[in-house]
Design an enzyme around this catalytic site. Structure first.
Site, PDB file in Angstrom:
ATOM      1  N   CYS A  88      15.223  -9.749  -0.737  1.00 22.49           N
ATOM      2  CA  CYS A  88      15.807 -10.852   0.016  1.00 22.49           C
ATOM      3  C   CYS A  88      16.484 -10.345   1.280  1.00 22.49           C
ATOM      4  O   CYS A  88      17.074  -9.273   1.307  1.00 22.49           O
ATOM      5  CB  CYS A  88      16.828 -11.644  -0.788  1.00 22.49           C
ATOM      6  SG  CYS A  88      16.230 -12.301  -2.324  1.00 22.49           S
ATOM      7  N   ARG A 113      11.657  -7.626   3.440  1.00 24.08           N
ATOM      8  CA  ARG A 113      12.546  -7.570   2.275  1.00 24.08           C
ATOM      9  C   ARG A 113      12.156  -8.585   1.195  1.00 24.08           C
ATOM     10  O   ARG A 113      12.694  -8.554   0.093  1.00 24.08           O
ATOM     11  CB  ARG A 113      13.996  -7.825   2.707  1.00 24.08           C
ATOM     12  CG  ARG A 113      14.532  -6.806   3.689  1.00 24.08           C
ATOM     13  CD  ARG A 113      15.946  -7.148   4.076  1.00 24.08           C
ATOM     14  NE  ARG A 113      16.843  -7.039   2.950  1.00 24.08           N
ATOM     15  CZ  ARG A 113      17.516  -5.947   2.624  1.00 24.08           C
ATOM     16  NH1 ARG A 113      17.410  -4.867   3.346  1.00 24.08           N
ATOM     17  NH2 ARG A 113      18.304  -5.950   1.578  1.00 24.08           N
ATOM     18  N   TRP A 130      12.890 -12.819  -2.207  1.00 25.70           N
ATOM     19  CA  TRP A 130      12.059 -12.071  -3.166  1.00 25.70           C
ATOM     20  C   TRP A 130      12.584 -12.508  -4.526  1.00 25.70           C
ATOM     21  O   TRP A 130      13.675 -12.112  -4.929  1.00 25.70           O
ATOM     22  CB  TRP A 130      12.240 -10.571  -2.952  1.00 25.70           C
ATOM     23  CG  TRP A 130      11.322  -9.736  -3.784  1.00 25.70           C
ATOM     24  CD1 TRP A 130      10.030  -9.402  -3.487  1.00 25.70           C
ATOM     25  CD2 TRP A 130      11.620  -9.098  -5.040  1.00 25.70           C
ATOM     26  NE1 TRP A 130       9.514  -8.617  -4.479  1.00 25.70           N
ATOM     27  CE2 TRP A 130      10.463  -8.407  -5.444  1.00 25.70           C
ATOM     28  CE3 TRP A 130      12.743  -9.043  -5.857  1.00 25.70           C
ATOM     29  CZ2 TRP A 130      10.399  -7.682  -6.628  1.00 25.70           C
ATOM     30  CZ3 TRP A 130      12.683  -8.322  -7.040  1.00 25.70           C
ATOM     31  CH2 TRP A 130      11.505  -7.643  -7.417  1.00 25.70           C
ATOM     32  N   ASN A 172      21.762 -12.333  -1.437  1.00 25.53           N
ATOM     33  CA  ASN A 172      20.840 -11.262  -1.808  1.00 25.53           C
ATOM     34  C   ASN A 172      21.508 -10.450  -2.905  1.00 25.53           C
ATOM     35  O   ASN A 172      22.657 -10.053  -2.758  1.00 25.53           O
ATOM     36  CB  ASN A 172      20.554 -10.374  -0.578  1.00 25.53           C
ATOM     37  CG  ASN A 172      19.886  -9.071  -0.959  1.00 25.53           C
ATOM     38  OD1 ASN A 172      19.080  -9.028  -1.885  1.00 25.53           O
ATOM     39  ND2 ASN A 172      20.220  -8.003  -0.252  1.00 25.53           N
ATOM     40  N   GLY A 173      20.768 -10.198  -3.997  1.00 24.26           N
ATOM     41  CA  GLY A 173      21.345  -9.420  -5.100  1.00 24.26           C
ATOM     42  C   GLY A 173      21.103 -10.139  -6.409  1.00 24.26           C
ATOM     43  O   GLY A 173      20.247 -11.024  -6.493  1.00 24.26           O
ATOM     44  N   GLU A 208       0.912  10.216  -4.132  1.00 23.30           N
ATOM     45  CA  GLU A 208       1.305   9.332  -3.032  1.00 23.30           C
ATOM     46  C   GLU A 208       0.082   8.601  -2.461  1.00 23.30           C
ATOM     47  O   GLU A 208       0.161   7.418  -2.130  1.00 23.30           O
ATOM     48  CB  GLU A 208       2.037  10.158  -1.957  1.00 23.30           C
ATOM     49  CG  GLU A 208       2.393   9.433  -0.673  1.00 23.30           C
ATOM     50  CD  GLU A 208       3.318   8.237  -0.850  1.00 23.30           C
ATOM     51  OE1 GLU A 208       3.825   7.992  -1.958  1.00 23.30           O
ATOM     52  OE2 GLU A 208       3.513   7.507   0.142  1.00 23.30           O
ATOM     53  N   LYS A 243      -0.266   4.576  -2.347  1.00 23.12           N
ATOM     54  CA  LYS A 243      -0.548   3.803  -1.128  1.00 23.12           C
ATOM     55  C   LYS A 243      -1.701   2.847  -1.369  1.00 23.12           C
ATOM     56  O   LYS A 243      -1.646   1.683  -1.004  1.00 23.12           O
ATOM     57  CB  LYS A 243      -0.904   4.728   0.041  1.00 23.12           C
ATOM     58  CG  LYS A 243       0.214   5.516   0.665  1.00 23.12           C
ATOM     59  CD  LYS A 243       1.205   4.731   1.490  1.00 23.12           C
ATOM     60  CE  LYS A 243       2.329   4.208   0.679  1.00 23.12           C
ATOM     61  NZ  LYS A 243       3.498   4.965   0.459  1.00 23.12           N
ATOM     62  N   GLU A 279      -0.773  -0.088  -3.840  1.00 29.92           N
ATOM     63  CA  GLU A 279       0.193  -1.103  -3.417  1.00 29.92           C
ATOM     64  C   GLU A 279      -0.332  -2.031  -2.330  1.00 29.92           C
ATOM     65  O   GLU A 279       0.064  -3.182  -2.271  1.00 29.92           O
ATOM     66  CB  GLU A 279       1.559  -0.501  -3.051  1.00 29.92           C
ATOM     67  CG  GLU A 279       1.605   0.379  -1.861  1.00 29.92           C
ATOM     68  CD  GLU A 279       2.972   1.017  -1.662  1.00 29.92           C
ATOM     69  OE1 GLU A 279       3.989   0.435  -2.047  1.00 29.92           O
ATOM     70  OE2 GLU A 279       3.017   2.122  -1.088  1.00 29.92           O
ATOM     71  N   HIS A 332      -8.224  17.382 -19.626  1.00 28.81           N
ATOM     72  CA  HIS A 332      -7.405  17.062 -20.803  1.00 28.81           C
ATOM     73  C   HIS A 332      -7.374  15.560 -21.074  1.00 28.81           C
ATOM     74  O   HIS A 332      -6.480  15.091 -21.781  1.00 28.81           O
ATOM     75  CB  HIS A 332      -5.995  17.630 -20.612  1.00 28.81           C
ATOM     76  CG  HIS A 332      -6.017  19.117 -20.418  1.00 28.81           C
ATOM     77  ND1 HIS A 332      -6.251  19.989 -21.456  1.00 28.81           N
ATOM     78  CD2 HIS A 332      -5.902  19.866 -19.298  1.00 28.81           C
ATOM     79  CE1 HIS A 332      -6.256  21.235 -20.973  1.00 28.81           C
ATOM     80  NE2 HIS A 332      -6.052  21.183 -19.674  1.00 28.81           N
ATOM     81  N   LYS A 370      10.533  -4.355   0.567  1.00 30.24           N
ATOM     82  CA  LYS A 370      10.766  -3.020   1.107  1.00 30.24           C
ATOM     83  C   LYS A 370      12.021  -2.365   0.549  1.00 30.24           C
ATOM     84  O   LYS A 370      12.015  -1.196   0.221  1.00 30.24           O
ATOM     85  CB  LYS A 370      10.845  -3.105   2.633  1.00 30.24           C
ATOM     86  CG  LYS A 370      11.054  -1.754   3.289  1.00 30.24           C
ATOM     87  CD  LYS A 370       9.913  -1.396   4.171  1.00 30.24           C
ATOM     88  CE  LYS A 370       9.973   0.021   4.649  1.00 30.24           C
ATOM     89  NZ  LYS A 370       8.946   0.854   4.025  1.00 30.24           N
TER      90      LYS A 370
HETATM   91  C1  F6R Z   1       6.067   2.776  -1.450  1.00 30.94           C
HETATM   92  C2  F6R Z   1       7.456   2.518  -1.171  1.00 30.94           C
HETATM   93  C3  F6R Z   1       8.406   2.524  -2.305  1.00 30.94           C
HETATM   94  C4  F6R Z   1       9.726   3.173  -1.873  1.00 30.94           C
HETATM   95  C5  F6R Z   1      10.768   3.044  -2.989  1.00 30.94           C
HETATM   96  C6  F6R Z   1      12.070   3.736  -2.614  1.00 30.94           C
HETATM   97  O1  F6R Z   1       5.303   2.755  -0.279  1.00 30.94           O
HETATM   98  O2  F6R Z   1       7.833   2.287  -0.058  1.00 30.94           O
HETATM   99  O3  F6R Z   1       7.868   3.167  -3.419  1.00 30.94           O
HETATM  100  O4  F6R Z   1       9.486   4.512  -1.571  1.00 30.94           O
HETATM  101  O5  F6R Z   1      11.023   1.695  -3.230  1.00 30.94           O
HETATM  102  O6  F6R Z   1      12.606   3.212  -1.449  1.00 30.94           O
HETATM  103  P1  F6R Z   1      13.626   4.030  -0.570  1.00 30.94           P
HETATM  104  O7  F6R Z   1      12.904   5.217  -0.042  1.00 30.94           O
HETATM  105  O8  F6R Z   1      14.065   3.086   0.497  1.00 30.94           O
HETATM  106  O9  F6R Z   1      14.763   4.437  -1.475  1.00 30.94           O
END
Ligand code: F6R
Length: 614
Positions: free
Chosen positions: A2, A28, A78, A104-105, A487, A491, A494, A510, A609
């Site tokens: 949010c 967000r 969100w 937000n929260g 990673e 990517k 997601e 394994h 995010k």
């Molecule tokens: C993936 C991504 C998330 C963040 C995770 C931690 O692309 O962005 O997995 O890495 O939510 O977020 P931060 O780095 O802001 O603590």
């Protein structure tokens, strides 16, 4: 999780500003949005408009409606409590419509409060936890909105950033925070509130970070911060050196692509002032530890989530190799509930793009309060909660990252972890001078190498176009590139929603090798380095079982290239730098695959995010 905004302006209507600022916070959360604007000249002074879906839907609903008020609040959601719907969209109001809030929260005791208020006759119009806040403020209001907010938040357990308006105080927005970020923007004739700085950049770069427990009264001509008892608190206004353009797409179709392409610059920014001119040492300010303090560290606990956790996994290699120190890597969300063995000589490093992730913050706090660790953060947002709470800060200097999938912040984290490992190795006497020089030289040359990788974007796109309809993907790597396999897979899943797994290549036999059948794509990170020979063998095994091999190799490779269906070539760099180079084609592969599948690259489903809830 949010985004909230607020505006008290003396010049012009608030609605345009609120919608623009919300767009800048859309990363967000984006399942519904709304604004509430105070227009004292209107019969019903608070005008609320809410809509399901993205902010463009709200914008369309607002088009043609003239709302003249200059004070207002806005929200992009969100969902946590209650599905995305118009009723659950913020802002929420008390039954009389006198008080309107955005939140937000998560209010952990909302059910208790809701039941109590319902017993007293209150009726609720949403399923959210947030609506109780409006009810409480309205009940506690006695002519002073800031005082009513202070009294009301005492009843709340959990995390909140709130902005509230009252129909009888037309120039006022009141904000409050506990464990969710809230910044105050200071303008000339208007003042603002927002969850995050990028929302405010078109209007001001002067901001004040609200601390937990503080309440702020924002008026066009003044900003007054108090603690929860109403005592004035002198807030420190800081100047942000991000430009509004940095938070815009700059001609790219998506933020993610722009951010991938920014990496030569952001890596060079992460190095600025941190390498001695003769490459003989790394200089890192802001650690909160001098050389003796660094020498006294006996072990390191890295805590992080998601992509930042993958950076921590690479960091473990760097720290073990160059500083010869014991390192554990913890998911912050697990660390909070385990019984880790830490003490005052343990350095805890929280890694985070946003500096606001609830789990990472909680883990850092626990390391500090319960185990007396020195706590450092590697983070991208100066002034974020983690940057303010930690004993030391290493900023990644990647600039605002808007695409939900983290890219440039990740490479910035890797650079900072390597710099820190070299610095620690120097004071501990574990890194030979020649290795330091090689690494410093390699880091200096990295931006040019990344430029070369970016020039292969079309080749990566062609691979994406070949495999974008696949149901599953495997990513394999070894050693320092195993976390890059993780990673790369993250990517892809997601943003394209293709199921993808990252594995250490040696683990294939394994179990996971059973997954391979005809046509299953396997991305193998097989660049030159100490694991090349073994991964080449793993590629051949996968190929023999019908897998389609997409191999990441260095120039001149013949063995892996011969077994591969597609080859992506990246420049040869120092082995420690390979993760920073190798992740870029994987970011591009995820990007182009998502584009081919037509998914929403910058705002993938179900994600947000900044994850400020646990
Ligand atoms: C993936 C991504 C998330 C963040 C995770 C931690 O692309 O962005 O997995 O890495 O939510 O977020 P931060 O780095 O802001 O603590």
């Amino acid at each position: 999780m949010c985004g909230i905004v607020g505006c008290a302006s003396s010049n012009g209507p608030a609605s345009g500003m609120l919608v623009e600022a919300l767009k800048r916070l859309e990363y967000r959360g984006y399942d519904s949005a709304g604004v509430a604007i105070l227009d004292p000249d209107s019969a019903d002074p608070i005008h609320t408009v809410r809509e399901v879906g993205k902010i463009r839907n709200l914008e369309a609903k607002l088009a043609g409606v003239e709302i003249r008020g200059r004070t207002g609040i806005g929200h992009t959601r969100w969902a946590t409590h209650g599905r995305p719907s118009q009723e659950n969209a913020h802002p929420h109001r008390d039954p009389t419509g006198a008080v309107v809030v955005v939140h937000n929260g998560i209010i952990e005791n909302y059910l208790e409060i809701r039941r109590r208020l319902a017993d007293q006759g209150a009726e609720f119009s949403s399923e959210t936890d947030s609506e109780v806040i409006a009810h409480l403020i309205a009940r506690n209001y006695d002519g002073d909105l800031a005082a009513a907010v202070r009294t009301s938040v005492r009843e709340l357990a959990g995390a909140y950033a709130i902005a509230a308006i009252h129909k009888s105080e037309p120039d006022l927005v009141v904000g409050a925070r506990q464990d969710s970020p809230l910044v105050v923007g200071i303008g000339d004739t208007s003042n603002y509130l927002a969850s995050d700085v990028p929302a405010l950049l078109p209007w001001t770069n002067q901001v004040l970070y609200l601390e937990d427990g503080q309440v702020v009264a924002v008026r066009p001509e003044s900003v007054a911060v108090t603690d929860q008892d109403g005592n004035p608190v002198p807030g420190e206004v800081v100047e942000i050196n991000w430009s509004p353009e940095q938070a815009e797409k700059g001609g790219f179709p998506h933020f993610m692509l722009k951010e991938i392409h920014e990496q030569p610059t952001t890596v060079s920014d992460a190095l600025l002032g941190r390498l001695a001119v003769d490459d003989s040492e790394v200089v890192l300010d802001g650690l909160g530890l001098d050389a003796d303090g660094l020498r006294n560290i006996s072990r390191i606990a890295l805590v992080a989530c998601g992509t930042s956790w993958h950076a921590a996994q690479v960091g473990k290699f760097y720290l073990e190799q160059f500083a010869r120190i014991d390192v554990t890597v913890e998911y912050a969300s697990e660390f909070i509930y385990r019984d880790p063995v830490l003490d005052g000589n343990t350095l805890c490093i929280g890694i985070s793009q946003s500096g606001e992730t609830a789990d990472t913050r909680a883990a850092m706090r626990r390391a500090k309060d319960e185990f007396d660790c020195h706590v450092l953060t590697i983070c991208n947002v100066a002034g974020s909660s983690m940057a303010r709470e930690a004993d030391g800060v290493v900023l990644t200097h990647a600039g605002p990252e808007i695409g939900v999938a983290s890219t440039k912040a990740f490479t910035g984290q890797l650079v900072c972890l390597l710099l820190f490992a070299v610095r620690l190795g120097q004071v501990r006497g574990t890194i030979p001078a020649e290795t330091t020089r090689e690494l410093c030289r390699g880091l200096r040359g990295l931006p040019q190498e990344l430029e070369k990788v970016l020039r292969t974007s079309d080749a990566v796109k062609a691979v994406a176009e070949e495999y974008y309809e696949s149901r599953d993907f495997l990513y394999i790597g070894r050693g320092v590139n195993y976390p890059i396999a993780l990673e790369g897979a993250l990517k892809l899943k997601e943003i394209s929603y293709i199921h993808a797994e990252g594995y250490p290549a040696g683990e294939m036999k394994h179990g996971p090798i059973a997954l391979i059948d005809d046509g299953m794509p396997i991305l193998a990170i097989a660049t030159q380095g100490r694991t090349y020979g073994t991964i080449a063998g793993n590629v051949e095994e996968a190929r023999a079982r019908g897998g389609k091999i997409i191999a990441l190799v260095t120039p001149g490779d013949d063995r892996v290239a011969a077994a591969a269906d597609q080859v992506l070539v990246v420049p040869r760099v120092h082995e420690a730098l390979t993760p920073i180079v190798n992740i870029v084609p994987l970011q591009l592969l995820a990007y182009w695959t998502a584009v081919s599948r037509g998914t929403d690259v910058d705002q993938p489903r179900n994600l947000a995010k900044t994850v400020t809830v646990q």
